[in-house]
Design a protein around this motif. Structure first.
Motif, PDB file in Angstrom:
ATOM      1  N   LYS A   1      -7.859   2.830  -2.059  1.00 58.31           N
ATOM      2  CA  LYS A   1      -8.922   1.950  -1.614  1.00 58.31           C
ATOM      3  C   LYS A   1      -9.519   1.131  -2.754  1.00 58.31           C
ATOM      4  N   PHE A   2      -9.141   1.436  -3.985  1.00 54.06           N
ATOM      5  CA  PHE A   2      -9.671   0.705  -5.133  1.00 54.06           C
ATOM      6  C   PHE A   2      -8.722  -0.376  -5.625  1.00 54.06           C
ATOM      7  N   ILE A   3      -7.611  -0.553  -4.924  1.00 50.62           N
ATOM      8  CA  ILE A   3      -6.618  -1.543  -5.315  1.00 50.62           C
ATOM      9  C   ILE A   3      -6.589  -2.637  -4.263  1.00 50.62           C
ATOM     10  N   GLU A   4      -7.004  -3.850  -4.671  1.00 49.74           N
ATOM     11  CA  GLU A   4      -7.069  -4.983  -3.752  1.00 49.74           C
ATOM     12  C   GLU A   4      -6.223  -6.127  -4.280  1.00 49.74           C
ATOM     13  N   THR A   5      -5.619  -6.867  -3.365  1.00 48.19           N
ATOM     14  CA  THR A   5      -4.812  -8.030  -3.718  1.00 48.19           C
ATOM     15  C   THR A   5      -5.632  -9.005  -4.559  1.00 48.19           C
ATOM     16  N   GLY A   6      -4.981  -9.562  -5.568  1.00 44.10           N
ATOM     17  CA  GLY A   6      -5.617 -10.573  -6.400  1.00 44.10           C
ATOM     18  C   GLY A   6      -6.479 -10.015  -7.512  1.00 44.10           C
ATOM     19  N   ARG A   7      -6.546  -8.718  -7.660  1.00 43.42           N
ATOM     20  CA  ARG A   7      -7.401  -8.103  -8.680  1.00 43.42           C
ATOM     21  C   ARG A   7      -6.647  -7.879  -9.985  1.00 43.42           C
ATOM     22  N   SER A   8      -7.411  -7.802 -11.056  1.00 41.17           N
ATOM     23  CA  SER A   8      -6.885  -7.479 -12.368  1.00 41.17           C
ATOM     24  C   SER A   8      -7.174  -6.007 -12.633  1.00 41.17           C
ATOM     25  N   LEU A   9      -6.100  -5.238 -12.823  1.00 43.12           N
ATOM     26  CA  LEU A   9      -6.223  -3.795 -12.969  1.00 43.12           C
ATOM     27  C   LEU A   9      -5.726  -3.350 -14.337  1.00 43.12           C
ATOM     28  N   PHE A  10      -6.226  -2.205 -14.788  1.00 45.03           N
ATOM     29  CA  PHE A  10      -5.704  -1.568 -15.987  1.00 45.03           C
ATOM     30  C   PHE A  10      -5.243  -0.170 -15.612  1.00 45.03           C
ATOM     31  N   ARG A  19       1.515   8.410 -11.280  1.00 43.21           N
ATOM     32  CA  ARG A  19       1.690   8.830  -9.885  1.00 43.21           C
ATOM     33  C   ARG A  19       1.116   7.817  -8.891  1.00 43.21           C
ATOM     34  N   ILE A  20       0.310   6.882  -9.361  1.00 43.22           N
ATOM     35  CA  ILE A  20      -0.235   5.831  -8.498  1.00 43.22           C
ATOM     36  C   ILE A  20       0.847   4.812  -8.147  1.00 43.22           C
ATOM     37  N   VAL A  21       1.715   4.526  -9.106  1.00 45.98           N
ATOM     38  CA  VAL A  21       2.660   3.414  -9.011  1.00 45.98           C
ATOM     39  C   VAL A  21       3.483   3.412  -7.722  1.00 45.98           C
ATOM     40  N   PRO A  22       4.103   4.526  -7.313  1.00 44.98           N
ATOM     41  CA  PRO A  22       4.915   4.476  -6.091  1.00 44.98           C
ATOM     42  C   PRO A  22       4.115   4.166  -4.822  1.00 44.98           C
ATOM     43  N   HIS A  23       2.806   4.305  -4.876  1.00 41.45           N
ATOM     44  CA  HIS A  23       1.965   4.111  -3.699  1.00 41.45           C
ATOM     45  C   HIS A  23       1.310   2.730  -3.649  1.00 41.45           C
ATOM     46  N   LEU A  24       1.632   1.881  -4.618  1.00 42.20           N
ATOM     47  CA  LEU A  24       1.040   0.546  -4.641  1.00 42.20           C
ATOM     48  C   LEU A  24       1.585  -0.296  -3.496  1.00 42.20           C
ATOM     49  N   PRO A  25       0.738  -1.139  -2.931  1.00 41.79           N
ATOM     50  CA  PRO A  25       1.229  -2.042  -1.884  1.00 41.79           C
ATOM     51  C   PRO A  25       2.106  -3.121  -2.503  1.00 41.79           C
ATOM     52  N   THR A  33      -1.161  -2.409 -18.796  1.00 42.16           N
ATOM     53  CA  THR A  33      -1.001  -0.989 -19.086  1.00 42.16           C
ATOM     54  C   THR A  33      -0.688  -0.767 -20.561  1.00 42.16           C
ATOM     55  N   SER A  34      -1.036   0.412 -21.023  1.00 39.05           N
ATOM     56  CA  SER A  34      -0.723   0.828 -22.394  1.00 39.05           C
ATOM     57  C   SER A  34       0.453   1.801 -22.403  1.00 39.05           C
ATOM     58  N   ASP A  35       1.148   1.908 -21.287  1.00 35.48           N
ATOM     59  CA  ASP A  35       2.238   2.870 -21.152  1.00 35.48           C
ATOM     60  C   ASP A  35       3.543   2.150 -20.796  1.00 35.48           C
ATOM     61  N   PRO A  36       4.518   2.132 -21.713  1.00 30.51           N
ATOM     62  CA  PRO A  36       5.790   1.462 -21.431  1.00 30.51           C
ATOM     63  C   PRO A  36       6.496   2.011 -20.188  1.00 30.51           C
ATOM     64  N   ASN A  37       6.414   3.310 -19.937  1.00 27.36           N
ATOM     65  CA  ASN A  37       7.064   3.888 -18.756  1.00 27.36           C
ATOM     66  C   ASN A  37       6.415   3.403 -17.464  1.00 27.36           C
ATOM     67  N   ILE A  38       5.103   3.279 -17.462  1.00 26.52           N
ATOM     68  CA  ILE A  38       4.413   2.750 -16.280  1.00 26.52           C
ATOM     69  C   ILE A  38       4.798   1.289 -16.074  1.00 26.52           C
ATOM     70  N   ALA A  39       4.885   0.525 -17.159  1.00 22.11           N
ATOM     71  CA  ALA A  39       5.298  -0.880 -17.044  1.00 22.11           C
ATOM     72  C   ALA A  39       6.688  -0.993 -16.432  1.00 22.11           C
ATOM     73  N   LEU A  40       7.604  -0.138 -16.857  1.00 20.64           N
ATOM     74  CA  LEU A  40       8.963  -0.165 -16.298  1.00 20.64           C
ATOM     75  C   LEU A  40       8.970   0.195 -14.812  1.00 20.64           C
ATOM     76  N   ALA A  41       8.107   1.119 -14.415  1.00 18.98           N
ATOM     77  CA  ALA A  41       8.011   1.479 -13.001  1.00 18.98           C
ATOM     78  C   ALA A  41       7.378   0.344 -12.196  1.00 18.98           C
ATOM     79  N   LEU A  42       6.390  -0.337 -12.784  1.00 22.06           N
ATOM     80  CA  LEU A  42       5.703  -1.421 -12.089  1.00 22.06           C
ATOM     81  C   LEU A  42       6.610  -2.617 -11.806  1.00 22.06           C
TER      82      LEU A  42
END
Length: 166
Positions: A1-10, A19-25, A33-42
């Protein structure tokens, strides 16, 4: 509920945030991000704009931090930051064992309009050497188990929304 289209997230570094990444719309989001693995998943989500911050690579947890990373964050507008501490306590708030990572997280907390902290219950009542956020800096705390009366009360007094994920 804290992730909205058009927003800038960190997205902070670490497996908890990952664990959030697979659930993103499948929606237009800008995520730094400061995490290369998260960037690759994104990048698997073709609608997400991915910014990986530069800096010094911590070999033990593969996170980026340091002066370059802080300068990036200071020049970026962040709507919502998802942060994961190494330790969390009523007295010390959110803490980290690495000075540079704590400094980066402090910059993120300062810039973000909303700070969502994800804490695994085994990190409660643990304090690492470097505090990067007090309870008053947090808007939402999400965890896997009830944190106990002391932490619940302290969060309530600091006006932090507590969510226990099922």
């Amino acid at each position: 509920k804290f992730i909205e289209t058009g927003r800038s997230l960190f997205f902070d570094s670490g497996s908890t945030i990952g664990r959030i990444v697979p659930h993103l719309p499948s929606a237009r989001l800008t995520i730094s991000t400061s995490d290369p693995n998260i960037a690759l998943a994104l990048v698997k989500n073709d609608k997400v704009i991915v910014n990986i911050i530069g800096g010094n690579l911590n070999r033990s947890n593969l996170s980026l931090s340091g002066n370059m990373a802080q300068k990036f964050v200071e020049s970026t507008n962040l709507d919502v930051a998802f942060i994961s501490p190494s330790g969390f306590s009523v007295d010390c708030g959110c803490s980290s064992g690495n000075f540079n990572e704590a400094a980066l997280k402090t910059a993120v907390v300062t810039k973000a309009h909303k700070v969502v902290v994800l804490v695994q219950s085994d990190k409660f009542n643990k304090s690492m050497p470097h505090t990067f956020a007090a309870l008053s800096d947090i808007d939402v705390l999400i965890t896997d188990k009830d944190p106990g009366e002391e932490i619940r009360q302290a969060l309530k007094e600091a006006n932090v929304e507590l969510i226990v994920a099922e």
